[in-house]
Design a protein around this motif. Structure first.
Motif, PDB file in Angstrom:
ATOM      1  N   ASP A  72       1.896  14.484  -1.341  1.00  3.75           N
ATOM      2  CA  ASP A  72       0.709  15.341  -1.515  1.00  3.75           C
ATOM      3  C   ASP A  72      -0.225  15.265  -0.313  1.00  3.75           C
TER       4      ASP A  72
ATOM      5  N   GLY B  56      -1.813  -5.436  -0.226  1.00  2.00           N
ATOM      6  CA  GLY B  56      -1.640  -6.785  -0.774  1.00  2.00           C
ATOM      7  C   GLY B  56      -2.294  -6.947  -2.133  1.00  2.00           C
ATOM      8  N   THR B  57      -2.426  -5.857  -2.873  1.00  2.00           N
ATOM      9  CA  THR B  57      -3.077  -5.930  -4.187  1.00  2.00           C
ATOM     10  C   THR B  57      -2.220  -6.680  -5.215  1.00  2.00           C
ATOM     11  N   THR B  58      -0.952  -6.265  -5.306  1.00  2.00           N
ATOM     12  CA  THR B  58      -0.085  -6.855  -6.344  1.00  2.00           C
ATOM     13  C   THR B  58       0.484  -8.185  -5.860  1.00  2.00           C
TER      14      THR B  58
ATOM     15  N   LYS C 183       3.608   1.505  -4.770  1.00  2.00           N
ATOM     16  CA  LYS C 183       4.558   0.949  -5.755  1.00  2.00           C
ATOM     17  C   LYS C 183       3.911   0.844  -7.132  1.00  2.00           C
ATOM     18  N   SER C 184       2.683   0.307  -7.156  1.00  2.00           N
ATOM     19  CA  SER C 184       2.014   0.121  -8.445  1.00  2.00           C
ATOM     20  C   SER C 184       1.671   1.470  -9.065  1.00  2.00           C
ATOM     21  N   CYS C 185       1.298   2.403  -8.185  1.00  2.00           N
ATOM     22  CA  CYS C 185       1.006   3.754  -8.651  1.00  2.00           C
ATOM     23  C   CYS C 185       2.255   4.342  -9.330  1.00  2.00           C
TER      24      CYS C 185
ATOM     25  N   ASN D 137       0.769  -1.245   0.000  1.00  2.00           N
ATOM     26  CA  ASN D 137       0.000   0.000   0.000  1.00  2.00           C
ATOM     27  C   ASN D 137       0.801   1.297   0.000  1.00  2.00           C
TER      28      ASN D 137
HETATM   29  N1  GTP Z   1      -2.558  10.596  -2.178  1.00  2.00           N
HETATM   30  C1  GTP Z   1      -1.758   9.673  -2.688  1.00  2.00           C
HETATM   31  N2  GTP Z   1      -2.165   8.413  -2.774  1.00  2.00           N
HETATM   32  C2  GTP Z   1      -1.340   7.489  -3.316  1.00  2.00           C
HETATM   33  C3  GTP Z   1      -0.072   7.832  -3.816  1.00  2.00           C
HETATM   34  N3  GTP Z   1       0.512   6.725  -4.283  1.00  2.00           N
HETATM   35  C4  GTP Z   1      -0.374   5.728  -4.108  1.00  2.00           C
HETATM   36  N4  GTP Z   1      -1.491   6.183  -3.501  1.00  2.00           N
HETATM   37  C5  GTP Z   1      -2.669   5.417  -3.104  1.00  2.00           C
HETATM   38  O1  GTP Z   1      -2.247   4.408  -2.193  1.00  2.00           O
HETATM   39  C6  GTP Z   1      -2.996   3.223  -2.387  1.00  2.00           C
HETATM   40  C7  GTP Z   1      -2.058   2.064  -2.643  1.00  2.00           C
HETATM   41  O2  GTP Z   1      -1.413   2.266  -3.882  1.00  2.00           O
HETATM   42  P1  GTP Z   1      -0.759   1.074  -4.701  1.00  2.00           P
HETATM   43  O3  GTP Z   1       0.017   1.681  -5.797  1.00  2.00           O
HETATM   44  O4  GTP Z   1      -1.767   0.058  -5.037  1.00  2.00           O
HETATM   45  O5  GTP Z   1       0.210   0.500  -3.589  1.00  2.00           O
HETATM   46  P2  GTP Z   1       1.188  -0.762  -3.697  1.00  2.00           P
HETATM   47  O6  GTP Z   1       2.431  -0.368  -2.993  1.00  2.00           O
HETATM   48  O7  GTP Z   1       1.327  -1.201  -5.071  1.00  2.00           O
HETATM   49  O8  GTP Z   1       0.409  -1.819  -2.827  1.00  2.00           O
HETATM   50  P3  GTP Z   1       0.484  -3.417  -2.903  1.00  2.00           P
HETATM   51  O9  GTP Z   1       0.331  -3.830  -4.319  1.00  2.00           O
HETATM   52  O10 GTP Z   1      -0.686  -3.822  -2.078  1.00  2.00           O
HETATM   53  O11 GTP Z   1       1.753  -3.843  -2.280  1.00  2.00           O
HETATM   54  C8  GTP Z   1      -3.936   3.498  -3.532  1.00  2.00           C
HETATM   55  O12 GTP Z   1      -5.193   3.874  -2.979  1.00  2.00           O
HETATM   56  C9  GTP Z   1      -3.312   4.679  -4.236  1.00  2.00           C
HETATM   57  O13 GTP Z   1      -4.255   5.506  -4.892  1.00  2.00           O
HETATM   58  C10 GTP Z   1       0.332   9.204  -3.699  1.00  2.00           C
HETATM   59  O14 GTP Z   1       1.427   9.605  -4.082  1.00  2.00           O
HETATM   60  N5  GTP Z   1      -0.544  10.066  -3.127  1.00  2.00           N
END
Ligand code: GTP
Ligand code: MG
Length: 447
Positions: free
Chosen positions: A334, A249-251, A229-231, A226
């Motif tokens: 942000d 735990g999405t990815t 990373k995927s973002c 969360n």
């Molecule tokens: N406001 C804000 N939200 C973010 C940012 N980056 C990611 N998010 C939010 O954080 C949440 C998790 O983002 P992901 O990119 O799915 O996170 P991840 O690290 O890939 O998570 P896993 O795949 O579960 O390990 C989502 O709701 C995104 O919209 C950011 O820079 N700013």
């Protein structure tokens, strides 16, 4: 080497849709194929707008036909290029028509192989064509272009000439063993070898420096679930390749994207967030994260700055490859009230959502990948070249030590002969069919 008196044809542009698609034809039936396909006479170096027609006079497509008359062409043979719309189906129909007119489908690299066989380029230049197509960075492309221009070949030839002179001097001494009024000193030959040896050493170090150009670096994104990373991979690649959700735990699967960061084409890898879990699928995902880390050149360790997460590199440190560089990326700025973020040597603040700070992150990644400064001096060499040049060096050193020990002139001449054949291996003058087959099979079709 196969016979090359038949006519070959291939689609030269990549698979998929595109504005323009190109088919290339080379060989002695090219002119007749041109006439049959377009109804027009082939005129060298003139682009003609034509209708490409099937044997039943149906128009397949309209486009540009170009003709290059032997030997003034890429392959040295008669060559035709058909530029039509970039549809796979259409290109396939046109290629079929060309085959029915007497050409056969080209093997990968066969056009360049013919250019080599017809002395349009040496092997170093032919290899540079493939390296140019495959190059992963602007630097690699520039360096491959230099080799294609013959810079590497010229350097090798210059050294070869010096060794050739040395050999001529030694052979002359061999031919006049007892003539008192002929100076049979081999001192000039030794000088020549010493000069070419020092040139060879510098060529080898430039070639070895250039080997890094051949790599496609891997940048792996890791961190807890969360953190974004995927973002981040989505932002950097410019499209939604990974699912982003607020659920930790999405990815689970590894996601790879080839993207251009600054001057570098890199493979960007998104991974499953690292955490202890009982979920078997997520556990498998985390194991895959560890495997991805083992081949990483650069690791982006992402933390959620809005949660003030502390750096805990221990969660992945033992899985890192030894020369991987880690950049800590504090994300989601942000969401933070304080907006006064100061990047440090190892920590970059970004928002993967808004893109704030991402250009600094790209700069940082590039500065890590940009390990070599003196690009003018680098040669995009292959292992094959480096091995052969080391062989040459070995024979030259043997020649010098034999001369010191007053070994017979035959021994010196033989070392020089072997050194010369090492040079010829590099430029392809005496390379075996196996090596040639290997070099050209690595090309894409149509080149
Ligand atoms: N406001 C804000 N939200 C973010 C940012 N980056 C990611 N998010 C939010 O954080 C949440 C998790 O983002 P992901 O990119 O799915 O996170 P991840 O690290 O890939 O998570 P896993 O795949 O579960 O390990 C989502 O709701 C995104 O919209 C950011 O820079 N700013
Ligand atoms: Mg994810």
């Amino acid at each position: 080497m196969p016979e090359n008196n038949d006519t070959i044809a291939a689609i030269a542009t990549p698979l998929g849709r595109g504005g323009i698609g190109v088919i290339r034809v080379s060989g002695n039936k090219t002119k007749d194929i041109y006439k049959a396909l377009t109804g027009a006479l082939a005129k060298p170096r003139l682009a003609q707008y034509v209708s490409f027609k099937s044997s039943s006079q149906q128009t397949i497509d309209k486009g540009l036909a170009l003709y290059f008359k032997s030997p003034a062409s890429y392959t040295g043979e008669d060559v035709m290029e058909c530029q039509v719309h970039g549809s796979r189906i259409l290109l396939g129909m046109l290629l079929e028509e060309i085959i029915s007119l007497g050409a056969r489908v080209a093997r990968p690299g066969e056009f360049t192989e013919r250019a080599f066989l017809n002395d349009k380029m040496d092997l170093l230049q032919a290899e540079a064509v493939a390296d140019l197509i495959d190059s992963n960075s602007k630097k690699a492309a520039r360096s491959a272009m230099q080799s294609l221009d013959g810079v590497f070949s010229d350097d090798v030839k210059q050294l070869r000439d010096q060794v050739f002179n040395a050999r001529t001097l030694v052979e002359a001494a061999l031919d006049f063993p007892d003539e008192e009024d002929v100076d049979i000193s081999i001192e000039p030959a030794i000088n020549n070898v010493e000069v070419s040896l020092s040139g060879l050493n510098s060529l080898l170090s430039r070639a070895e420096a250039g080997r890094v150009l051949d790599q496609n670096p891997t940048v792996v994104i890791v961190g807890s679930p969360n953190v974004g990373k995927s973002c981040l991979i989505n932002y950097l690649s410019g499209f939604d390749s990974a699912i982003v959700s607020a659920m930790p735990g999405t990815t689970r699967d590894i996601i790879r994207e080839k993207v251009l960061l600054g001057d570098f084409a890199v493979t960007l890898v998104d991974t499953a967030g690292i955490r202890e879990t009982r979920d078997l699928i997520e556990k498998e995902g985390v194991d895959r994260t560890y495997k991805a880390l083992a081949v990483a050149d650069v690791v982006l360790y992402v933390l959620d700055n809005s949660l003030e997460q502390e750096i805990e590199s221990v969660i992945f440190a033992e899985h890192l490859s030894s020369d991987a560089k880690v950049i800590t990326v504090k994300n989601k700025i942000d969401l933070c009230k304080d907006s006064n973020f100061k990047n440090t040597e190892d920590v970059i603040y970004i928002s993967a959502k808004t893109g704030a700070g991402v250009s600094e992150l790209i700069e940082k990644i590039c500065s890590i990948l940009d390990i070599t400064e003196n690009e003018e001096d680098m040669i995009f060499a292959r292992q094959r070249h480096i091995d052969a040049l080391h062989g040459v060096k070995e024979h030259l050193l043997q020649m010098l030590s034999a001369a010191k020990q007053d070994a017979g002139l035959e021994v010196l001449a033989e070392s020089l002969r072997l050194a010369l054949s090492g040079f010829d291996e590099v430029t392809g003058k005496t390379t075996s069919d196996d090596v040639l087959g290997h070099v050209f099979s690595q090309f894409c079709i149509g080149k």
